[in-house]
Design an enzyme around this catalytic site. Structure first.
Site: not given
Ligand code: SMG
Ligand code: MG
Length: 369
Positions: A238, A161, A188, A135
């Site tokens: 999500d 992502k 996202d 991400s």
């Molecule tokens: O753990 O690699 C990871 C983060 C993945 O993007 C990610 N998470 O909405 O999916 C999501 C977000 C929330 C992160 S909160 C800082």
């Molecule tokens: Mg998310």
């Protein structure tokens, strides 16, 4: 075997780079690790998915600690370590899924270690390695985005992502799609758009994305139905998905066709498995989300991601994507995959010296017999 006490470790984990989303920036993970200690001296571990402030969802670390102290630990008095029984004991407390998940996972880990069984085996893992995505936060410039994506593609990640928000959406995604015409790509929004943005969201159809994740506020179910109708790109939920019934509703209503499963968000691994099972019955793909976990939370997430319905790469990246020094032995990418731990329970332990160095505070919560 009985639960003797829960030891709550508060740890500060600096991130290798700031992680900006539509709701804010994380520079350091404020981690709560729950350690369950049983009457037989077995130790189990669970990680709380909360951030220090309620930006991703209404849960946050101080709130999680408060509900553990005043509601969850007292509710465990007199229960056995059986995972279904511990889950039922916490059910009268509404919400607070991340706090519950941390407590239940620590107890589940201890219980599995007592039985010498791995979490993967217990949950029904069908593969030894899982495909990993990464991400990418909202960067300060297009060239930073390109550099970061290049580094992840070079590292072998199987899916990228891109976090987006109004003003940072179509153009960066198009730039990355043109640079990597064949890579598995998704976005996202973390709830940053509204129904009036549906024409914009439909423009992503040209970019051959795997999915668009949580475009609208978590409560806007009908809005997600409208987005899904307007877009050929699959919509994934999500933040909206907290229970089996919400996942079922998302698919039945056509609000989403893909579900992101985060064990913290849904109250633990048993609930996560139940959502997986229902989605598998419905033919809806699922994937394992991430909350910037340390090796403790990551180990358990990788076990979950090895279940058969997890057909899309997860936000289960290697330790070095997040931390210069992980709290466990690092998870290292191997051809874009991570190996499912095979040892008892979650299969990993905190490294004592690293834990000691990064610990901010420790609190013992005793469970009355
Ligand atoms: O753990 O690699 C990871 C983060 C993945 O993007 C990610 N998470 O909405 O999916 C999501 C977000 C929330 C992160 S909160 C800082
Ligand atoms: Mg998310």
């Amino acid at each position: 075997m009985r639960l003797d006490l829960l030891r709550v470790h508060r740890i500060a984990m600096p991130l290798v780079r700031p992680f900006r989303t539509s709701f804010g920036t994380e520079t350091e993970r404020d981690v709560i690790l729950v350690e369950a200690v049983t009457s037989e001296g077995i130790h189990g571990w669970g990680e709380c998915a909360t951030m220090s402030w309620p930006g991703y969802s209404s849960e946050y670390s101080e709130g999680a600690l408060d509900v553990m102290r005043h509601h969850l630990v007292p509710a465990l008095a007199g229960t056995s370590m059986d995972p279904l029984e511990t889950q039922a004991a916490l059910a009268p407390v509404r919400g607070h899924f991340m706090a519950k998940s941390a407590v239940l996972t620590a107890m589940l880990d201890a219980w599995l270690r007592g039985r010498d069984e791995s979490l993967g085996t217990y949950l029904g893992a069908v593969r030894a390695q899982v495909d990993c995505g990464v991400s990418v936060g909202i960067p300060s410039s297009m060239s930073d985005l390109i550099d970061e994506v290049d580094s992840y593609v070079d590292a072998g990640y199987r899916r990228i992502k891109l976090k987006m928000e109004p003003g940072w959406d179509l153009e960066p995604v198009r730039v990355i799609r043109e640079r990597y015409p064949d890579i598995a790509l998704q976005t996202d929004a973390n709830q940053a758009y509204t129904r009036s943005d549906i024409p914009l969201l439909a423009k992503f159809d040209d970019l051959n994305l795997l999915l668009i994740e949580q475009p609208l506020p978590e409560e806007d179910w009908y809005g997600h139905v409208l987005v899904s109708r307007a877009c050929a790109t699959p919509i994934c939920m999500d933040e909206s998905i907290l229970t089996v019934e919400s996942a079922d509703s998302a698919i039945a209503l056509g609000a989403a066709s893909i579900i992101n499963i985060k064990p913290g968000r849904v109250g633990g691994y048993l609930h996560a498995k139940a959502i997986h099972d229902r989605c598998l019955e419905l033919g809806a793909p699922v994937w394992c989300g991430g909350m910037l976990e340390t090796g403790i939370g990551r180990a358990a997430n990788i076990a979950l991601a090895a279940l058969p319905g997890f057909t899309l790469p997860g936000d289960t990246s290697a330790s070095n994507r997040y931390f210069a020094q992980d709290i466990t032995e690092p998870f290292v990418l191997d051809d874009g995959r991570l190996s499912v731990p095979t040892g008892p329970g979650i299969g990993v332990d905190p490294l004592p010296d690293v834990l000691a160095r990064l610990t901010v505070s420790v609190e013992e919560l005793r469970v009355d017999a």
